[in-house]
Design an enzyme around this catalytic site. Structure first.
Site, PDB file in Angstrom:
ATOM      1  N   CYS A 129       0.810  -1.224   0.000  1.00  0.00           N
ATOM      2  CA  CYS A 129       0.000   0.000   0.000  1.00  0.00           C
ATOM      3  C   CYS A 129       0.848   1.281   0.000  1.00  0.00           C
ATOM      4  O   CYS A 129       0.581   2.207  -0.774  1.00  0.00           O
ATOM      5  CB  CYS A 129      -0.957  -0.011   1.183  1.00  0.00           C
ATOM      6  SG  CYS A 129      -0.174  -0.475   2.726  1.00  0.00           S
ATOM      7  N   HIS A 247      -3.016   6.552   3.907  1.00  0.00           N
ATOM      8  CA  HIS A 247      -1.607   6.651   4.311  1.00  0.00           C
ATOM      9  C   HIS A 247      -1.026   7.964   3.773  1.00  0.00           C
ATOM     10  O   HIS A 247      -1.365   8.400   2.660  1.00  0.00           O
ATOM     11  CB  HIS A 247      -0.791   5.511   3.716  1.00  0.00           C
ATOM     12  CG  HIS A 247      -1.038   4.154   4.319  1.00  0.00           C
ATOM     13  ND1 HIS A 247      -1.901   3.925   5.365  1.00  0.00           N
ATOM     14  CD2 HIS A 247      -0.484   2.941   4.019  1.00  0.00           C
ATOM     15  CE1 HIS A 247      -1.881   2.629   5.671  1.00  0.00           C
ATOM     16  NE2 HIS A 247      -1.040   2.016   4.866  1.00  0.00           N
TER      17      HIS A 247
END
Ligand code: A2P
Length: 345
Positions: A129, A247
């Site tokens: 990710c 994120h």
């Protein structure tokens, strides 16, 4: 328009649920959505792609007559079931790290290296990710200036640890507010190594002998493979933060050619999949709350880096459940169809 039979392994999990949502949102041509999970979830009913589907347990017969299976159930389940899927002529798109560095498995971000899909042999890997979000910012700058090396620090949301990570943060926040101990001495709460509410934990995945974690090494190794620069130097520190979703990554990058901010802005503005959200004087920069459930990654704080001769510093934010997992996987499926290379086993 031709429609496709698609399996979702880990359909009940945090990423699996996003895959179902994105197949619907992007109007993916679905003939059948087969929801697969552990035996614990067998029989559960979930609305998916216009039908109420019954979740089935995953076994080696689960992939018969499927065109594509997107796996989001961890490395062990990929290792256990991917070969069975391939043998059923079902192309696997895998979100785990099981096969990412295998030389016969393309590791793909469609906007960057979609062309490598044409040589797939039945299994395609989705990047980690943080790597996916970081490269959405780095790649257009690499195309313009030639990337030499970079340093990065990640600020990773708790949903990156699955649905249980979210529950743990929420429970700890409630306990803090009512003055109760944050962690349970029985060890019942164990997703993170330390309390995550009102804290930062510089520890994601296992530590290696060289002091980096496996998660940090993914940033280096996967960047080398996706950008096809085997010698690029990368140093990364991964930090879990008490953010629910999306994120954020701080990047300091050095380039081969002289850099300037106007050309860097143009390179980013012309790249699909990102938006420049960068007006510091108006307090405008990307933040996780603005990039949750958003397909684009946001880039801001773009500036010349004082630490290098040809350096740029920037901040990139992206929904790790989407661009870092579910969205990228659905985009790979779309790209396989567009490139007519679905069956290539
Ligand atoms: P289940 O809900 O039945 O346990 P998350 O990352 O949010 O924790 O989700 C993990 C996903 O992986 C869930 O959908 C989970 O299903 C699935 N899973 C876990 N073990 C297996 C297994 N043995 N076979 C197939 N899916 C599994």
């Amino acid at each position: 328009m031709k429609k496709y039979k698609i399996g979702i392994v880990g359909a009940t999990g945090a990423v699996g649920q996003e895959i179902i949502h994105l197949l619907e949102k992007r109007e993916f041509p679905v003939a059948e959505a087969r929801l697969l999970a552990s035996p614990r979830s067998a029989g559960r009913e979930i609305q998916a792609c216009g039908n109420l589907e019954v979740v089935k347990k995953t076994d080696s017969d689960s992939f018969k007559n499927l065109d594509i299976a997107i796996f989001s159930a961890g490395s062990k389940n990929t290792v256990n079931f991917a070969e069975a899927a391939r043998k059923s002529n079902c192309v696997v798109i895998d979100n785990s790290s099981a096969f990412r560095m295998n030389k016969d498995v393309p590791l793909v971000i469609p906007e960057i290296n979609g062309d490598v899909l044409e040589s797939h042999r039945g299994i395609i890997a989705n990047p980690n990710c943080s790597t996916a979000v970081a490269l959405m910012g780095l790649y257009p700058l690499h195309k313009r200036f030639g990337l030499k090396r970079f340093f990065s620090s990640t600020y990773q949301a708790v949903s990156g640890a699955g649905a249980e990570g979210v529950v743990e943060l929420e429970n700890q926040i409630k306990k803090q507010i009512s003055n109760k101990p944050l962690t349970d001495s029985s060890g019942a709460e164990s997703v993170f190594q330390h309390p995550i509410a009102f804290n930062l934990i510089p520890h994601i995945d296992e530590f290696r002998e060289d002091g980096y974690t496996k998660e940090e090494l993914k940033m280096r190794n996967e960047t080398r493979k996706i950008l096809d620069i085997p010698s690029i130097q990368v140093s990364c520190t991964c930090v879990r933060v008490p953010v629910l979703r999306a994120h954020s990554i701080s990047i300091n990058a050095e380039f081969d050619s002289p850099v300037n901010v106007p050309d860097a802005r143009t390179a980013l503005e012309n790249f699909v999949g990102v938006e420049l959200w960068d007006a510091p004087n108006a307090s405008k920069y990307p933040m996780p709350i603005n990039y949750s459930q958003k397909e684009l990654c946001g880039i801001g704080r773009l500036r010349l880096d004082h630490g290098f001769t040809n350096g740029l510093a920037f901040w990139v934010v992206g929904d790790q459940l989407w661009k870092g997992a579910a969205l990228n996987a659905v985009q790979i499926a779309e790209e396989l169809i567009a490139r007519k290379c679905l069956i290539n086993l």
